[in-house]
Design a protein around this motif. Sequence first.
Motif, short mmCIF file in Angstrom:
data_model
loop_
_atom_site.label_atom_id
_atom_site.label_comp_id
_atom_site.label_asym_id
_atom_site.label_seq_id
_atom_site.Cartn_x
_atom_site.Cartn_y
_atom_site.Cartn_z
N VAL A 70 8.49 -30.66 36.33
CA VAL A 70 7.33 -29.76 36.29
C VAL A 70 7.49 -28.73 37.40
N PHE A 124 11.36 -32.98 24.05
CA PHE A 124 10.77 -34.10 24.78
C PHE A 124 10.94 -35.40 24.00
N GLY A 152 3.72 -25.18 37.40
CA GLY A 152 2.71 -25.57 36.43
C GLY A 152 3.22 -25.78 35.02
N ILE A 153 4.52 -25.55 34.82
CA ILE A 153 5.07 -25.69 33.46
C ILE A 153 5.92 -26.96 33.38
N THR A 154 5.67 -27.76 32.34
CA THR A 154 6.42 -28.99 32.14
C THR A 154 7.67 -28.67 31.31
N HIS A 155 8.82 -28.94 31.90
CA HIS A 155 10.08 -28.60 31.24
C HIS A 155 10.77 -29.86 30.71
N PRO A 156 11.27 -29.80 29.48
CA PRO A 156 11.93 -30.97 28.88
C PRO A 156 13.33 -31.16 29.46
N TRP A 157 13.88 -32.35 29.24
CA TRP A 157 15.22 -32.61 29.80
C TRP A 157 16.31 -31.95 28.99
N LYS A 158 16.00 -31.55 27.77
CA LYS A 158 17.03 -30.89 26.94
C LYS A 158 16.39 -29.80 26.10
N THR A 159 17.22 -28.94 25.53
CA THR A 159 16.75 -27.97 24.54
C THR A 159 17.52 -28.22 23.25
N LYS A 161 -1.62 -25.94 40.29
CA LYS A 161 -1.15 -24.95 39.32
C LYS A 161 -2.15 -23.81 39.19
N TYR A 215 15.62 -22.06 33.17
CA TYR A 215 15.54 -23.18 32.25
C TYR A 215 14.10 -23.27 31.81
#
Lengths: 696, 696
Positions: free
Chosen positions: B571, A593, B574-581, A325, B220
């Motif tokens: 991910v 999350f 470098g950004i960790t994305h959640p499964w939902k918003t 990253k 997303y």
Amino acid sequence: MKRFTLLRSRGGPSTRAAMLFTGLALCSLPAWADEGMWTFDHAPLAAIQQRHGVSVAPEMLARLQAASVHVGASASFVSPQGLLLTNHHVVEGCVARLSSAQKDLAASGFVAQRAADELRCPGFVARVLQRTEDVSARVTAAAATGADDTARNAARKSEIARIEKGCSDEAQGLRCEVVPLYSGARYALHHYRQWDDVRLAWAPEADAGFFGGDPDNFVYPRFALDAALMRVYEKNGQPHQPAEHLRLAATMPREGELLFVSGHPGQTERLRTVAQLVSARDVGLPLDLAAARAEIAALHAFSATSPEAARQAQSTLFGTENWFKATQGEHQALQDPALLAGKRQAEQALRDAYRQRGLPGDPWADVAQANALNDKLQPQLWGLSFGYRTVYAAAIDLVALPHERGLPEGQRLAAYSDAALPQFERRLLAEAPFYPALETVRLASTLQRSLDLLGPNHPYVQLALAGRTPQQAAQALVAGTRLGERAERERLLQGGAAAVAASADPLVVLARAAWPLRRALKLQAETEVDTPIQRAAERIDQARYTLYGHSVPPDATNTLRLSFGPAQGYVSNGITHPWKTTWGGWWDRADSFDQREPFKLAARIDRARGQVDPRTPLDFVLTADIIGGNSGSPVVNARGELVGLIFDGNLESLGGNYAYQDHTARAVAVHAEAIMAALEKVYGATALAKEMRGNR
Amino acid sequence: MKRFTLLRSRGGPSTRAAMLFTGLALCSLPAWADEGMWTFDHAPLAAIQQRHGVSVAPEMLARLQAASVHVGASASFVSPQGLLLTNHHVVEGCVARLSSAQKDLAASGFVAQRAADELRCPGFVARVLQRTEDVSARVTAAAATGADDTARNAARKSEIARIEKGCSDEAQGLRCEVVPLYSGARYALHHYRQWDDVRLAWAPEADAGFFGGDPDNFVYPRFALDAALMRVYEKNGQPHQPAEHLRLAATMPREGELLFVSGHPGQTERLRTVAQLVSARDVGLPLDLAAARAEIAALHAFSATSPEAARQAQSTLFGTENWFKATQGEHQALQDPALLAGKRQAEQALRDAYRQRGLPGDPWADVAQANALNDKLQPQLWGLSFGYRTVYAAAIDLVALPHERGLPEGQRLAAYSDAALPQFERRLLAEAPFYPALETVRLASTLQRSLDLLGPNHPYVQLALAGRTPQQAAQALVAGTRLGERAERERLLQGGAAAVAASADPLVVLARAAWPLRRALKLQAETEVDTPIQRAAERIDQARYTLYGHSVPPDATNTLRLSFGPAQGYVSNGITHPWKTTWGGWWDRADSFDQREPFKLAARIDRARGQVDPRTPLDFVLTADIIGGNSGSPVVNARGELVGLIFDGNLESLGGNYAYQDHTARAVAVHAEAIMAALEKVYGATALAKEMRGNR
């Protein structure tokens, strides 16, 4: 921002670089208008007025300097009673030391309701820069008395020590330091007042201050309350009453508003020449990225084999992804053609001026020559690399240590200084779990890289593979080694060269053959690449000062600097990022999350949903030129009023090490409103909040 | 998802590609376990059971198929009264047609409180796939009667027409279509029932359905209520009562839960060989990216000169950034070494099998050969390109059109078919503002690219620059042209070849010299690259079916397919994305931009802060293999219950055109809870919500 250090240990030769920034470049490169970590005595007020139409009073700068504090990182006075604002991650070590098994302040957070409840942070020293003084003439004159380089160095050193001693007064808390600027073209004497009684007044929970944890490090949009309050005490036990402190802004900033940052950036390397940047972009960083990609792919494939495998690989995978990253951030910055065009233009201007002045030699050509060799050495060095914290790397250390220790320090590789040796030993003797299957996968990936970069006929590859595939070789080597056991590593370490020479451990056997090959390459890189580049860089930097004077700021030196730039969103990797985030977004990031760590809200923050308006700003970004060391820097408006608190740079800012750009690079700050909402509505720190508001 | 089409117009030869997915590959590549847009009659139920431990009843699939609807894009029945769930962006055109100056439904949204209020969408046709039938034998036998290729093609075509006509019955709404699968290795007769009375029941405001606008397209985390309801009516004016409809899930999904998508993916190109992918990664896409980067940098620099300049450049800048974003997504997908390793392995297996079966020739070698030529042609084609919708591009069109029109269709370049000509003319005659300074900057960037790629001695470069810098040349050319005026373009278009030949306009003069050079290159690319690759791809695809049968799914054909995969964060960059918003995140995204367009909340959504719990899910991602055409597809759980609604793919999914991967590529869906919260708490659509809940 603490992980900015990660970048230092990677990449090619450790040269320093400077952004060459002339008046000419300013006109044609409006996009980088706000480069610079400026010394306060040469802040570009006229340029700010001209570019931004914002007039900054010199008195504002004087007050800002007087309120700016160095505490290792950066901080600022925010009340007449010595209240100090800095980051949660700056006080993290103190919080840990003040915690016990019974009372975990990192988990619970800490609020001192009265001054008497404040807890002293051992080892913390706060200091304020009172004034600077140009002592270049004294230092240079003293150095001139020397007959040769060694004598000149010694004379310079002792004159500096004399100057520093002459104005320091421990009893009065006065301390002086001479700081070389422009690689020693100038010497500035810094007069500090300092205090060693610094106490913790407020720290949020780790789940609030470091919300998002490592995954959100360098990341924006960001949701973290990375703020804390301390207080500076005089020797008599009374709070220090600073000459100046920052007042909260009456009007909070809008997007586009020009803001100022006062802090202590640690080190920049902006002297890299265009040739070096191009080669980093086209040779060095792609090699790094390819290595990281291959290891990540191998670790992912391993992780997919079972939940236990995933658990074993997790920390290595995370570390590698974090490295990837950061490297990708650097690489992307260098792919901006405007960045290189600007560098090229400035370099050409300086080079022309250098020649016209008849300055000696051509340091840029020297750099280019050394750099061309570096381009050839890099793939070989990667081909002869052995993994990061692998059992094979341990074998290499066991072979290398007795060898280097046996040499006089001046003849060793740079990494093996006396000061560094204990660190190698600690690493070898650390208790660490040994997972053979994981080690096999990692070793196979390392051997595959050697095969790819060195080719099948290279002696090392022949020896390591011995006709096997990388996978087969790795399997046999890991199955045969006992270096997974701490006791065996200790035995070999204690036994020194003799024990290592006698070992039949297959990894040690291979390391004995591999180390001399790598050492020879590394030595060549140090003598034929690093040293000439370092010398040339110093000449360039000094010439730069001679030609442009203070119109270009010196590279960062861990001393007080002023940066500035508007609060501004940006578009990166196709995603449009807002200039600020809100508390509502914080709750969303946790909820999205399912409040899984590290996205679990501190209980108090979760409960605050009723108290704090979700529209309240939390963090925001600005284009100001910052780097590691700026953590804790106050952000103020043109009137010098507090609006925020720097705590990180985004991924795209990682190229800031060698070049500033403001399309996507951003400093990340906690919004002042977030700090006040936290104190008043979440932590019940009413007294502290009142003190900051001046009882308004 | 509508902008998926953007990808089609770019890149190298328009070949199609297939992911070669063998049982062998399955074992060694668990990360791509969920590839495939499967026909319902060959859904891999055993593999799903084995991999995910989830047992899918064939009856579930039958019900899902019966409830799945094609409306151009995808949709599904969600009530016994013919209520149809699809995307807001699918009904957008209908909403626009139903709007007037007095009543802007796009701005206000639309809710039919009773069936009588529902508004018919002109031109909308809904159809349901009743069953498929293998007619390969009939089509192949008919084709075999032909003596040569032309005769065989004709015989095949007329047999297909005969089959389709034989089972279609317009009066009964029955329609049949023969679909070639595996490039014609199989032919499947699709029996549809269809309806042309489709009415709008609910559509949110554009600011809710298309929240985030173009900037958030492909992006997303996402915050959009891209959902709408329609109803299908029988000819008698009564709602259609479908045999099956989807019921809302009793339990909403958790992260990691395996979900299913039923929809109509339009087209995939997964037959590209490894050689093609490597060359796209190393030659084609880097050229595209470099061109985009240079243009973006030029436009940014131009924008920085004044607010008016920024306004003029805005739409071009946005379009170029969007193109860059999509291309970067593709490029990043190809940089995943695991993706190429998987392709390589599968290709080798198929190639070996191909040879062992004694199938004729080596189509992979044919592709590689054509592709090597393509690698050489691409930089020259970019060097002879003239900008996208620039005044110079108009000059080229004016020269090219009469020339191509004068040739028989078979001898023209492919882009100039009779069907396509009116489009060129419309573009030339469109009223568009002409900004000389902006055109100059863009032309300079185009000429700089020609100089960089072709070198200073290329005849075109010599002619275009005539000793000037690209900047100087652009300035002179734009200053001298009258093509900014619509009337002048019309005069030249009407005047045809004679008028163009007589023109002294400097851009026309240059275009007259440039066009023949480009045409020759383009012709070479079509005959020596595109055609041989297309032929080879067909042979590979047919061989694939011969060897593997239905164990690998055919490329998408805009017909009903089943995809599946778990709901899963990721991910990326470098950004960790959640499964939902969540809805709270939606409000944050608007607030973070100070509700500036396109991040302005529809008034109803803004007001809903009190009504809808901010923790309510809004959108979510899953790994299912989708592509353009899947818009509006229902997402169901293993029991066939509705949990979401596909509306986009993320940036990282853009490589899905030629390869599936699930590390970071994701399908983006509206969460079913968000739809119900909207209907019940925001839009007061109580009756529709009750209907969907089955009056529960």
